[in-house]
Design a protein around this motif. Structure first.
Motif, PDB file in Angstrom:
ATOM      1  N   CYS A 121      28.856 -21.766  12.900  1.00 39.12           N
ATOM      2  CA  CYS A 121      29.942 -21.131  13.641  1.00 39.12           C
ATOM      3  C   CYS A 121      29.348 -20.290  14.765  1.00 39.12           C
ATOM      4  O   CYS A 121      28.144 -20.007  14.764  1.00 39.12           O
ATOM      5  CB  CYS A 121      30.817 -20.267  12.724  1.00 39.12           C
ATOM      6  SG  CYS A 121      30.008 -18.751  12.170  1.00 39.12           S
ATOM      7  N   PRO A 122      30.175 -19.845  15.715  1.00 43.48           N
ATOM      8  CA  PRO A 122      29.663 -19.009  16.799  1.00 43.48           C
ATOM      9  C   PRO A 122      29.200 -17.642  16.297  1.00 43.48           C
ATOM     10  O   PRO A 122      29.617 -17.173  15.241  1.00 43.48           O
ATOM     11  CB  PRO A 122      30.865 -18.864  17.740  1.00 43.48           C
ATOM     12  CG  PRO A 122      31.818 -19.938  17.351  1.00 43.48           C
ATOM     13  CD  PRO A 122      31.602 -20.178  15.897  1.00 43.48           C
ATOM     14  N   VAL A 123      28.305 -17.029  17.070  1.00 43.21           N
ATOM     15  CA  VAL A 123      27.895 -15.638  16.860  1.00 43.21           C
ATOM     16  C   VAL A 123      28.376 -14.847  18.064  1.00 43.21           C
ATOM     17  O   VAL A 123      28.024 -15.150  19.203  1.00 43.21           O
ATOM     18  CB  VAL A 123      26.371 -15.509  16.719  1.00 43.21           C
ATOM     19  CG1 VAL A 123      25.962 -14.040  16.630  1.00 43.21           C
ATOM     20  CG2 VAL A 123      25.870 -16.275  15.502  1.00 43.21           C
ATOM     21  N   GLU A 124      29.224 -13.851  17.831  1.00 42.35           N
ATOM     22  CA  GLU A 124      29.783 -13.051  18.913  1.00 42.35           C
ATOM     23  C   GLU A 124      29.344 -11.598  18.732  1.00 42.35           C
ATOM     24  O   GLU A 124      29.515 -11.032  17.654  1.00 42.35           O
ATOM     25  CB  GLU A 124      31.314 -13.140  18.917  1.00 42.35           C
ATOM     26  CG  GLU A 124      31.829 -14.568  19.081  1.00 42.35           C
ATOM     27  CD  GLU A 124      33.350 -14.640  19.149  1.00 42.35           C
ATOM     28  OE1 GLU A 124      33.982 -13.584  19.402  1.00 42.35           O
ATOM     29  OE2 GLU A 124      33.900 -15.743  18.933  1.00 42.35           O
ATOM     30  N   ALA A 125      28.775 -11.014  19.777  1.00 42.90           N
ATOM     31  CA  ALA A 125      28.195  -9.677  19.647  1.00 42.90           C
ATOM     32  C   ALA A 125      28.640  -8.768  20.775  1.00 42.90           C
ATOM     33  O   ALA A 125      28.825  -9.193  21.915  1.00 42.90           O
ATOM     34  CB  ALA A 125      26.668  -9.772  19.642  1.00 42.90           C
ATOM     35  N   THR A 126      28.818  -7.509  20.442  1.00 41.97           N
ATOM     36  CA  THR A 126      29.102  -6.462  21.427  1.00 41.97           C
ATOM     37  C   THR A 126      28.648  -5.133  20.850  1.00 41.97           C
ATOM     38  O   THR A 126      28.529  -4.988  19.625  1.00 41.97           O
ATOM     39  CB  THR A 126      30.599  -6.382  21.757  1.00 41.97           C
ATOM     40  OG1 THR A 126      30.812  -5.387  22.770  1.00 41.97           O
ATOM     41  CG2 THR A 126      31.418  -5.987  20.540  1.00 41.97           C
ATOM     42  N   MET A 127      28.407  -4.168  21.715  1.00 41.36           N
ATOM     43  CA  MET A 127      28.165  -2.808  21.250  1.00 41.36           C
ATOM     44  C   MET A 127      29.391  -1.936  21.480  1.00 41.36           C
ATOM     45  O   MET A 127      29.389  -0.744  21.153  1.00 41.36           O
ATOM     46  CB  MET A 127      26.948  -2.208  21.953  1.00 41.36           C
ATOM     47  CG  MET A 127      25.627  -2.888  21.580  1.00 41.36           C
ATOM     48  SD  MET A 127      25.288  -2.928  19.792  1.00 41.36           S
ATOM     49  CE  MET A 127      25.085  -1.191  19.461  1.00 41.36           C
ATOM     50  N   GLU A 128      30.440  -2.516  22.026  1.00 41.81           N
ATOM     51  CA  GLU A 128      31.675  -1.764  22.262  1.00 41.81           C
ATOM     52  C   GLU A 128      32.393  -1.511  20.941  1.00 41.81           C
ATOM     53  O   GLU A 128      32.342  -2.335  20.015  1.00 41.81           O
ATOM     54  CB  GLU A 128      32.594  -2.527  23.211  1.00 41.81           C
ATOM     55  CG  GLU A 128      32.012  -2.710  24.608  1.00 41.81           C
ATOM     56  CD  GLU A 128      31.718  -1.376  25.276  1.00 41.81           C
ATOM     57  OE1 GLU A 128      32.561  -0.461  25.195  1.00 41.81           O
ATOM     58  OE2 GLU A 128      30.627  -1.239  25.864  1.00 41.81           O
ATOM     59  N   THR A 129      33.059  -0.379  20.862  1.00 39.28           N
ATOM     60  CA  THR A 129      33.798  -0.036  19.652  1.00 39.28           C
ATOM     61  C   THR A 129      35.187   0.475  20.001  1.00 39.28           C
ATOM     62  O   THR A 129      35.463   0.836  21.146  1.00 39.28           O
ATOM     63  CB  THR A 129      33.076   1.061  18.840  1.00 39.28           C
ATOM     64  OG1 THR A 129      32.997   2.262  19.620  1.00 39.28           O
ATOM     65  CG2 THR A 129      31.681   0.621  18.436  1.00 39.28           C
ATOM     66  N   VAL A 130      36.046   0.502  19.002  1.00 39.41           N
ATOM     67  CA  VAL A 130      37.328   1.197  19.104  1.00 39.41           C
ATOM     68  C   VAL A 130      37.344   2.267  18.022  1.00 39.41           C
ATOM     69  O   VAL A 130      36.717   2.112  16.967  1.00 39.41           O
ATOM     70  CB  VAL A 130      38.516   0.236  18.928  1.00 39.41           C
ATOM     71  CG1 VAL A 130      38.545  -0.800  20.037  1.00 39.41           C
ATOM     72  CG2 VAL A 130      38.470  -0.451  17.564  1.00 39.41           C
ATOM     73  N   VAL A 131      38.005   3.365  18.268  1.00 40.86           N
ATOM     74  CA  VAL A 131      38.113   4.436  17.288  1.00 40.86           C
ATOM     75  C   VAL A 131      39.377   4.207  16.475  1.00 40.86           C
ATOM     76  O   VAL A 131      40.484   4.159  17.023  1.00 40.86           O
ATOM     77  CB  VAL A 131      38.145   5.818  17.966  1.00 40.86           C
ATOM     78  CG1 VAL A 131      38.377   6.917  16.937  1.00 40.86           C
ATOM     79  CG2 VAL A 131      36.828   6.064  18.706  1.00 40.86           C
ATOM     80  N   VAL A 132      39.211   4.047  15.158  1.00 42.00           N
ATOM     81  CA  VAL A 132      40.351   3.713  14.301  1.00 42.00           C
ATOM     82  C   VAL A 132      40.838   4.909  13.484  1.00 42.00           C
ATOM     83  O   VAL A 132      41.794   4.784  12.713  1.00 42.00           O
ATOM     84  CB  VAL A 132      39.996   2.545  13.359  1.00 42.00           C
ATOM     85  CG1 VAL A 132      39.664   1.291  14.162  1.00 42.00           C
ATOM     86  CG2 VAL A 132      38.829   2.910  12.446  1.00 42.00           C
TER      87      VAL A 132
END
Length: 463
Positions: A149-160
């Motif tokens: 499957c794909p690997v999707e990466a980010t360092m962005e976050t949301v505050v929950v």
């Protein structure tokens, strides 16, 4: 042993030369401020060592981790919608069967009609960059080809949400946008603290999927409060309703998969995960000796432990506010290599007392210091540089000299490959006598030199 100047190993950034042809300091690139230790060798002759192995009969072992993961997922109560995008976490180092378990999860989810993809859950590792984390996953064997499957990466976050003290709870932006998240991690005792929830599903959710911002904010409160912060943060994310559960991997004392268990969302950071932690603690490998003068560790690294060397094995925590271990008690530790899978991250190096100069070439200070700063109090003492001596032999001699053992014939010295395999050792004569009187230890070979003529650690050979 190891005092022959005619066969020295290559200096960091330089070449191995004999005493007569050694260049002047100004012509010796790579040594820099460490030129002063060239030729500094403690006096003494190292004892020979003999291989011993700890006997551990009847260890629980899962011979089909792929199949066990698929069976475990059949306990998932969630009904997935056709085409639902499900993020599957991967990121912890040193898990032997990480790839087959992730692949099993991907195959199971796809068979259930979902569209799975992998997200790195690594906090600040990989230099706190998305590309760095993709590279680290590839180093662990997790690629689109290996897991399907794909690997999707980010360092962005949301505050929950926020903890009671106002600390923001960060969550990976890609995972937050998915229709669901399946956590995968090994459950085991933590290297920094002990409590109801330690290293496992709650940690990979709160710290791993918190990315750099989340990991830093939770660590900022200090290690004594980290366990509670992880538990609270994980429960905050679970309350968002997108965590569909987790696959918990348990490993036995010889680093084999013991079990793969499904934990529903309401059990993450709660009683179900705590029960698995208790099981994991009972299975963990430990040194067979409670007191050592010197422990020689061939290799440390992030693929061995989050702290390079597992604190539960070496008996050192070295974090302000956290009590030290009662055992084992080790006077001096020498460490001799950083694993390639660490990508230069020498987190935990400060728990060693002595290293050879060649190890300096392996260290990426940027990656190491990003990890240390993110860890807050957990990085303060552990990021320090140990004493540096010229080669392996000098490093071990230095450790022995500083161990406090006056009579070297009584020296309690053991060598291990890494803290993942504390059951296989090379031991000095004093420990060999003890091993011969114990039912749980067997002598598996003959005595051999600890270091060779070049000053390098000798081969393990047949053990």
């Amino acid at each position: 042993m190891g005092t022959d100047d005619t066969a020295r190993p290559a200096a960091p950034g330089g070449r191995g030369v004999g005493e007569d042809e050694r260049p002047e300091a100004s012509a010796s690139p790579g040594w820099g401020p460490f030129e002063a230790i060239r030729g500094l060798r403690p006096d003494g002759v190292l004892p020979q060592v003999t291989p011993v192995r700890r006997l551990m009969p009847d260890l629980p072992t899962e011979t089909d981790p792929y199949g066990a993961a698929r069976v475990a997922l059949d306990d998932m109560p969630t009904v997935l919608q056709p085409g639902a995008r499900i993020a599957v976490t991967a990121g912890s180092r040193g898990i032997r069967d990480l790839v087959p378990v992730v692949r099993a999860a991907v195959d199971w989810l796809r068979a259930a009609g979902a569209e799975p993809f992998v997200v790195p859950a690594m906090g600040s590792h990989g230099g706190a960059t998305a590309e760095g984390q993709r590279e680290m996953l590839a180093g662990l064997g997790v690629t689109p080809e290996s897991v399907g499957c794909p690997v999707e990466a980010t360092m962005e976050t949301v505050v929950v949400g926020k903890l009671d003290d106002g600390t923001p709870v960060h969550h990976d932006a890609i995972a937050a946008a998915a229709d669901g998240v399946l956590l995968i991690n090994r459950v085991k005792p933590h290297t920094d603290f002990h409590g109801p929830v330690e290293s496992g599903l709650a940690k990979i959710l709160a710290i791993g999927l918190g990315n750099h911002r989340g990991a830093a904010s939770l660590h900022a409160g200090g290690i004594p409060s980290l366990g509670g912060a992880i538990e609270a943060a994980a429960r905050t994310v679970v309350a968002e309703g997108k965590i569909i559960g987790g696959l918990a991997i348990l490993e036995n004392a010889v680093d084999q998969t013991a079990a793969v268990e499904f934990v529903p969302a309401d059990g993450i950071g709660a009683a179900a995960e705590n029960g698995l932690l208790q099981r994991a603690g009972s299975l963990m490998g430990r040194l067979p000796f409670d007191q050592l003068d010197v422990l020689v560790v061939d290799e440390m690294g992030k693929d061995k432990s989050g702290t390079g060397m597992d604190t539960n094995v070496i008996g050192r925590c070295w974090v302000h506010g956290i009590p030290e271990f009662d055992s084992p008690r080790i006077a001096a530790i020498s460490v001799h290599r950083l694993s390639e899978a660490s990508h230069g991250n020498a987190s935990g190096l400060g728990m060693a007392d002595v290293i050879p100069a060649g190890m300096l070439e392996q260290i990426d200070l940027h990656a190491s210091y990003v990890n240390a700063l993110t860890s807050g109090a957990g990085g303060a003492r552990r990021s320090r540089l140990p004493m540096v001596l010229e080669d392996d032999a000098a490093a071990v001699l230095g450790a022995v000299t500083m161990s406090g053992r006056r009579d070297w014939s009584e020296l309690r010295l053991a060598r291990i490959r890494d803290t993942l395999s504390p059951h296989e050792l090379l031991v000095s004569p004093a420990l060999l006598v003890e091993a011969g009187n114990r039912f749980d230890l067997e002598i598996t070979g003959t005595a051999r030199d600890l270091t060779d003529a070049s000053g390098s650690l000798g081969s393990w050979g047949e053990v």
